[in-house]
Design an enzyme around this catalytic site. Structure first.
Site: not given
Ligand code: C5P
Length: 432
Positions: A220, A343, A357
């Protein structure tokens, strides 16, 4: 009602080109309901008139130590006692030098010496002056005396130079001050130790790369800038910092331990390995939600006549949810556990998704930002965000207007430190 409402703020203005921005700062403070009194050095009056500040603050402006009329109104000792916070913006190199040496040769320095509340300054000067060893020495001395320095910012300067030395924008100063006024008394232990001294902060940053074959991957647009800004500011606040970084084109901030990873699974292993000795864990990385179910051993070849290719993806673990859940278990067992900050980068219904979240992933705090705003977020040096955290039985929030990522990082860390201190039950302490 704003948290600064009713506060007694003494705004000190010294003589630099950024002095005109003190007018905007005064307006912001007044709009928030503060009682503002202004003290200007002689140099400041060459850049902006006392009359402007008087009109904006609604109070007479103090300019001289030896003015019998002003002393009859509110004497300098009375004024020093009145102030809950002395905020100097801009603070010139000369003023910093005089304060670092305890001078009291004009009204502003005398007020500083006679006041024992909270001291904040926003330095502003030419980049070479800021970088000079004498100014750096003075800045360190002032911090160890109990001053909080906001900025300076980097960028183009009025003199045409580019570098660190610009005063932070009034909005960023205002928002940092709001946090400080609420929280800093609870943060700084006696003896002026930096608020994060003795703490270890682990930060994940950047994107992850999920391999399809030896030469291709899914990823990304995350630049890693926010995570790296957090690492830089956490060091400045005195923390030991571990940065678990996906592939980014950024230099490692000085003093930071950097662990390079590529995939979400590698990031998870590094994050779990850091759990034991982290006081604060910040998940700033843009972790790929899915990875190819299989990584081809050799480069995938297109077949003749093949119009489509189907890739099966497997869900990646949610790293931060895992860390938060371990942390929660430890907390329940009465063991030390990190404060977990996540985040939420969203393009719509930002606060709504962030609240979800925060609760669903069992985070202590979340930083919500709208990544659809042009010029902010991904790849940019600026960002705006809303911080959300649990406060008693509700979710509290604090909006932070667009500002440099370094300033935003400081706000996030100050809030996280407050929550951490509260969690570990250090309790409120007096600033000095
Ligand atoms: O669910 P989402 O991706 O929007 O959540 C964002 C948060 O979750 C961020 O703090 C990101 O670093 C963390 N995250 C994570 N592992 C994932 C997906 C998101 O730690 N597989």
């Amino acid at each position: 009602m704003h948290s600064l409402a009713g506060r007694h703020i003494l705004l000190g203005i010294s003589g630099g080109i950024a002095a005109y921005k003190a007018a905007i700062l005064t307006r912001l403070l007044k709009k928030a309901g503060c009682d503002v009194r202004v003290a200007m050095t002689e140099g400041a009056q060459a850049f902006i008139t006392p009359l402007t500040l008087q009109a904006l603050s609604g109070n007479p402006v103090h300019t001289s130590l030896l003015d019998p009329e002003a002393e009859a109104g509110m004497g300098h000792i009375e004024l020093a006692r009145w102030a809950e916070v002395i905020l100097i913006a801009p603070a010139t190199a000369d003023l910093m030098a005089r304060l670092a040496h305890g001078h009291a040769d004009d009204l502003l320095t005398t007020l500083c010496l006679a006041n024992s509340a909270c001291w904040v300054m926003a330095p502003a000067m030419n980049q070479a002056m800021w970088a000079h060893p004498a100014t750096q020495r003075n800045a360190r001395q002032l911090e160890s005396d109990g001053w909080t320095l906001l900025g300076p910012d980097s960028g183009e300067q009025a003199c045409g130079d580019v570098g660190a030395g610009r005063m932070l924008e009034p909005e960023a100063i205002f928002s940092a001050l709001s946090t400080l006024m609420d929280e800093l008394p609870a943060l700084a232990p006696a003896g002026n130790v930096l608020p994060a001294a003795g703490l270890t902060v682990t930060i994940t940053a950047g994107p992850t790369r999920e391999a399809l074959d030896p030469v291709r991957y899914l990823s990304n647009h995350s630049s890693g800038k926010m995570g790296y800004a957090l690492a830089t500011e956490a060091i400045a606040l005195g923390a030991k910092v571990r940065l678990i970084s996906g592939p980014v084109a950024l230099p490692t901030p000085e003093g930071v331990e950097r662990i390079d990873v590529e995939s979400a699974l590698e990031m998870q292993t590094a994050a779990e390995g850091a759990l034991d000795d982290s006081d604060i864990f910040i998940g700033c990385a843009a972790v790929a939600d899915f990875r190819p179910a299989e990584i081809a051993t050799h480069k995938l070849k297109k077949q003749a006549g093949e119009a489509q290719m189907h890739v099966v993806l497997t869900r990646n673990p949610d790293i931060i949810a895992g860390i938060a859940s371990h942390s929660h278990e430890r907390r329940m067992a009465g063991q030390p556990s990190p404060l977990v900050v996540g985040f939420a980068a969203e393009t719509r219904d930002v606060i709504c998704y962030a609240r979800d979240k925060l609760t669903r992933k069992r985070l202590d705090m979340i930083v919500a930002n709208d990544v659809s705003t042009p010029g902010l977020g991904f790849g940019s040096d600026s960002n705006a965000a809303t911080l959300l955290w649990h406060e008693h039985d509700t979710i509290a929030q604090q909006a932070i207007d667009a500002c440099p990522k370094l300033a935003l990082a400081r706000e996030i860390l100050l809030r996280a430190l407050t929550l951490h201190h509260r969690k570990t039950d250090i309790g409120p302490r007096k600033r000095r």
